[in-house]
Design an enzyme around this catalytic site. Structure first.
Site, PDB file in Angstrom:
ATOM      1  N   GLU A   1      75.973 -26.001  -5.499  1.00 47.77           N
ATOM      2  CA  GLU A   1      75.757 -26.424  -4.194  1.00 47.77           C
ATOM      3  C   GLU A   1      76.920 -25.926  -3.471  1.00 47.77           C
ATOM      4  O   GLU A   1      76.972 -25.637  -1.999  1.00 47.77           O
ATOM      5  CB  GLU A   1      75.493 -27.573  -3.930  1.00 47.77           C
ATOM      6  CG  GLU A   1      73.866 -28.134  -4.215  1.00 47.77           C
ATOM      7  CD  GLU A   1      73.493 -28.267  -5.927  1.00 47.77           C
ATOM      8  OE1 GLU A   1      74.301 -28.103  -6.838  1.00 47.77           O
ATOM      9  OE2 GLU A   1      72.257 -28.365  -5.896  1.00 47.77           O
TER      10      GLU A   1
ATOM     11  N   ASP B   1      63.115 -46.857   2.280  1.00 48.98           N
ATOM     12  CA  ASP B   1      63.550 -45.587   1.992  1.00 48.98           C
ATOM     13  C   ASP B   1      62.962 -44.355   3.201  1.00 48.98           C
ATOM     14  O   ASP B   1      62.444 -45.136   4.066  1.00 48.98           O
ATOM     15  CB  ASP B   1      62.801 -45.084   0.624  1.00 48.98           C
ATOM     16  CG  ASP B   1      63.605 -44.384  -0.291  1.00 48.98           C
ATOM     17  OD1 ASP B   1      64.288 -43.233   0.407  1.00 48.98           O
ATOM     18  OD2 ASP B   1      63.743 -44.444  -1.318  1.00 48.98           O
TER      19      ASP B   1
ATOM     20  N   TYR C   1      72.443 -38.588  -3.768  1.00 49.80           N
ATOM     21  CA  TYR C   1      71.494 -39.686  -4.460  1.00 49.80           C
ATOM     22  C   TYR C   1      72.336 -40.640  -4.153  1.00 49.80           C
ATOM     23  O   TYR C   1      73.410 -41.076  -4.310  1.00 49.80           O
ATOM     24  CB  TYR C   1      71.622 -39.439  -5.924  1.00 49.80           C
ATOM     25  CG  TYR C   1      71.596 -37.816  -6.596  1.00 49.80           C
ATOM     26  CD1 TYR C   1      70.285 -37.355  -6.333  1.00 49.80           C
ATOM     27  CD2 TYR C   1      72.545 -37.689  -7.354  1.00 49.80           C
ATOM     28  CE1 TYR C   1      70.366 -35.936  -6.867  1.00 49.80           C
ATOM     29  CE2 TYR C   1      72.405 -36.262  -7.947  1.00 49.80           C
ATOM     30  CZ  TYR C   1      71.227 -35.425  -7.801  1.00 49.80           C
ATOM     31  OH  TYR C   1      71.444 -34.279  -8.335  1.00 49.80           O
TER      32      TYR C   1
HETATM   33  C1  LIG Z   1      69.615 -39.003   3.077  1.00 48.05           C
HETATM   34  C2  LIG Z   1      69.291 -38.540   1.913  1.00 48.05           C
HETATM   35  C3  LIG Z   1      68.972 -39.221   0.652  1.00 48.05           C
HETATM   36  C4  LIG Z   1      68.660 -38.955  -0.606  1.00 48.05           C
HETATM   37  N1  LIG Z   1      68.244 -39.870  -1.513  1.00 48.05           N
HETATM   38  C5  LIG Z   1      68.182 -39.483  -2.933  1.00 48.05           C
HETATM   39  C6  LIG Z   1      68.237 -40.110  -3.741  1.00 48.05           C
HETATM   40  O1  LIG Z   1      68.422 -41.425  -3.810  1.00 48.05           O
HETATM   41  N2  LIG Z   1      67.783 -39.890  -5.144  1.00 48.05           N
HETATM   42  C7  LIG Z   1      67.471 -38.668  -5.286  1.00 48.05           C
HETATM   43  O2  LIG Z   1      67.094 -38.237  -6.433  1.00 48.05           O
HETATM   44  N3  LIG Z   1      67.356 -37.805  -4.259  1.00 48.05           N
HETATM   45  C8  LIG Z   1      67.725 -38.198  -3.012  1.00 48.05           C
HETATM   46  N4  LIG Z   1      67.705 -37.227  -1.867  1.00 48.05           N
HETATM   47  C9  LIG Z   1      66.957 -35.817  -2.260  1.00 48.05           C
HETATM   48  C10 LIG Z   1      68.041 -34.768  -2.934  1.00 48.05           C
HETATM   49  O3  LIG Z   1      69.316 -35.056  -2.371  1.00 48.05           O
HETATM   50  C11 LIG Z   1      67.205 -33.562  -2.913  1.00 48.05           C
HETATM   51  O4  LIG Z   1      66.287 -33.345  -3.519  1.00 48.05           O
HETATM   52  C12 LIG Z   1      68.346 -32.319  -3.500  1.00 48.05           C
HETATM   53  O5  LIG Z   1      67.994 -31.173  -3.417  1.00 48.05           O
HETATM   54  C13 LIG Z   1      68.574 -32.850  -5.188  1.00 48.05           C
HETATM   55  O6  LIG Z   1      69.677 -31.828  -5.477  1.00 48.05           O
HETATM   56  P1  LIG Z   1      69.637 -31.381  -6.927  1.00 48.05           P
HETATM   57  O7  LIG Z   1      68.348 -30.517  -6.908  1.00 48.05           O
HETATM   58  O8  LIG Z   1      70.865 -30.662  -7.299  1.00 48.05           O
HETATM   59  O9  LIG Z   1      69.485 -32.580  -7.795  1.00 48.05           O
HETATM   60  C14 LIG Z   1      68.085 -37.592  -0.682  1.00 48.05           C
HETATM   61  C15 LIG Z   1      68.125 -36.724   0.549  1.00 48.05           C
HETATM   62  C16 LIG Z   1      68.773 -37.023   1.532  1.00 48.05           C
HETATM   63  C17 LIG Z   1      68.897 -36.151   2.545  1.00 48.05           C
HETATM   64 MN   LIG Z   2      71.145 -28.652  -7.931  1.00 49.29          MN
END
Ligand SMILES: Cc1cc2nc3c(=O)[nH]c(=O)nc-3n(C[C@H](O)[C@H](O)[C@H](O)COP(=O)(O)O)c2cc1C
Ligand SMILES: [Mn+2]
Length: 479
Positions: free
Chosen positions: A231, A280, A171
């Site tokens: 993860e 974004d 994030y």
């Molecule tokens: C470069 C990049 C930037 C990201 N930025 C965000 C972000 O700012 N906020 C967010 O909620 N997810 C963001 N994501 C998506 C999450 O990292 C992704 O959906 C992840 O599966 C979330 O993990 P979680 O399910 O454990 O919350 C981003 C992904 C990438 C590859």
């Molecule tokens: Mn997760």
């Protein structure tokens, strides 16, 4: 091969001539973005900026910017090998034979060795500073209308308030000043859920923002794993070796032992500030909105760390390749629920949540609608704004072929179906945020039972014998 840390990966890229060092002074405000964007669009190398204006630390970017580099990062020859490895974890259907059972038990035993492992000391804590300042980091301002500087490749570690299980998500983080930042975890993601769980009890939450680590761990932070699945365990599986961890210096979290920097702190239960706008990954600026405030308690780091970054913007960017790794890895798991699925494609123009193309083996009426409905119920696939369903004679990786078949086969009134449900935070087309319409596009051959009384035309194709004859005689024609 498992990489120990980011610098080990950079050495490997260097040996493969996939790393370019830039030693002249460059500005983390906009200039590095422009250089990285041109490099990514040209399929160029990873970049290491050694002389970054206003900071003592180098910046590494474009670490995952091609298919081959993403494969290297994840230790495979092709992304399909990732799918094969995940497939191998799934037991064969039906009653397993004694041999299959043994093999499965062996694999599970293997899996236990992938759990994160606590070690004595880590290079990520060579220097521990409780007085550190976030402004010392070479954090990028990516695009002209960005609200400020954003950490773009962070692994955000939090702990579930009840189960105590750790989560890692990527994030982005907006810097407010030397000691404060903003946590941009979307409402649907696990970090935000952990925060809500703590907020209910009025408790602040300990958080660690990890920069670096081995590339498999960085990828794992982006993987759409179900809540509760660590993860770092997944990263251990990917690298076939556990991620080494150490306890945080000021937070009760287990953190990678070989990260470049770790920013430890507390996220307030109640305090929010406006975050964004930010250029974004849709290629548009995301709206300014209130997000919770992070208060720094310590920065731990290597003696000589490298600051990792990425940029997002008009696709394709690095995140496209991370998404392709996810597409290949999760296909076997999706097939488990939907065995008629043959292949799936998240085209780069669809920026993941806007478009999914699926090929199915169609055997009964309404099957395309069933597949779309099931996908809308599966984890982060719930956001899919358009799901295009074709039959297995269409190569979903070829968007031109998909478009041809869809334009020809779809009766707009009958074959495009709308549903309402949760939308990605970044969908700016919906009249209101987070909730709205999604469309399924059934581009399969329509059956009689689906209300099509006319005959379906055959596809124009040359006779196999003639094709073979022409191939045989090709040189004879004088070509
Ligand atoms: C470069 C990049 C930037 C990201 N930025 C965000 C972000 O700012 N906020 C967010 O909620 N997810 C963001 N994501 C998506 C999450 O990292 C992704 O959906 C992840 O599966 C979330 O993990 P979680 O399910 O454990 O919350 C981003 C992904 C990438 C590859
Ligand atoms: Mn997760």
């Amino acid at each position: 091969m498992a990489f120990k840390d980011l610098q080990h990966y950079l050495q490997e890229l260097d040996a493969r001539q996939e790393l370019k060092r830039i030693d002249v002074e460059t500005d983390p405000v906009l200039e590095i973005t422009e250089i990285a964007d041109r490099t990514i669009k040209a399929g160029g190398p990873a970049l290491l900026f050694s002389n970054v204006k206003g900071s003592a630390f180098p910046v590494a970017i474009n670490l995952f910017g091609t298919m081959s580099r993403t494969c290297c990062a994840l230790g495979v020859a092709s992304l399909d090998d990732l799918g094969t490895r995940v497939q191998a974890l799934i037991p064969t259907p039906g009653l397993p034979s004694f041999g299959d059972t043994l093999k499965l038990l062996w694999r599970l035993k293997d899996f236990r060795t992938f759990f994160p492992k606590q070690v004595h000391a880590g290079s990520s804590q060579e220097i521990v500073s409780r007085e550190a300042n976030l402004l010392e980091l070479p954090v990028l301002k990516c695009w002209p209308r960005d609200a400020g500087r954003f950490i773009t490749l962070p692994l955000v570690f939090t702990r579930h308030p009840e189960t105590g299980q750790q989560n890692v998500g990527m994030y982005r983080i907006q810097i407010i000043d030397g000691r404060r930042a903003l946590m941009h975890w979307h409402v649907h993601h696990d970090g935000a859920a952990h925060h809500r769980g703590n907020r209910k009890h009025g408790r602040d939450m300990e958080v660690a923002i990890v920069l670096g680590g081995d590339p498999a761990a960085i990828y794992a932070a982006t993987a759409p794993l179900p809540p509760g699945l660590d993860e770092m365990l997944f990263a251990g599986f990917l690298r076939s070796s556990p991620v080494e961890m150490v306890p945080g210096a000021t937070v009760d979290l287990m953190l990678p032992a070989h990260a470049e920097f770790i920013l430890e702190g507390r996220v307030s239960a109640s305090e929010c500030q406006i975050e964004g706008p930010f250029g974004d990954h849709t290629g548009f600026y995301s709206e300014a909105e209130a997000y919770p405030v992070f208060h720094l308690t310590a920065i731990t780091r290597k003696k000589q760390p490298v600051y990792p970054a990425t940029i997002v913007g008009q696709p394709p960017m690095e995140d496209y390749f991370l998404g392709k790794a996810t597409e290949r890895m999760f296909l076997p798991l999706i097939k488990l629920q939907l065995p008629e699925i043959v292949d799936i494609n998240f085209p780069c123009e669809g920026v993941f949540h806007n478009c999914v193309i699926v090929a199915i083996r169609k055997e009964y009426p309404g099957q395309a609608r069933k597949v779309a409905s099931a996908l809308w119920g599966m984890g982060q696939l719930m956001f899919s704004k358009y799901i295009v369903i074709v039959e297995d004679d269409v190569n979903v990786q070829n968007c031109s072929e998909v478009a041809w078949k869809a334009f020809c086969n779809v009766d707009p009134e009958r074959d495009i179906f709308l549903v309402r449900g949760p939308l990605d935070v970044l969908d700016h087309s919906a009249p209101m945020p987070l909730y709205g319409a999604k469309a399924g596009i059934d581009a399969t051959r329509t059956l009689k039972e689906e209300g099509h009384s006319r005959t379906w035309p055959a596809q124009v194709e040359m006779d196999a014998n003639i094709r073979e004859l022409v191939t045989r005689r090709w040189q004879e024609y004088g070509f």
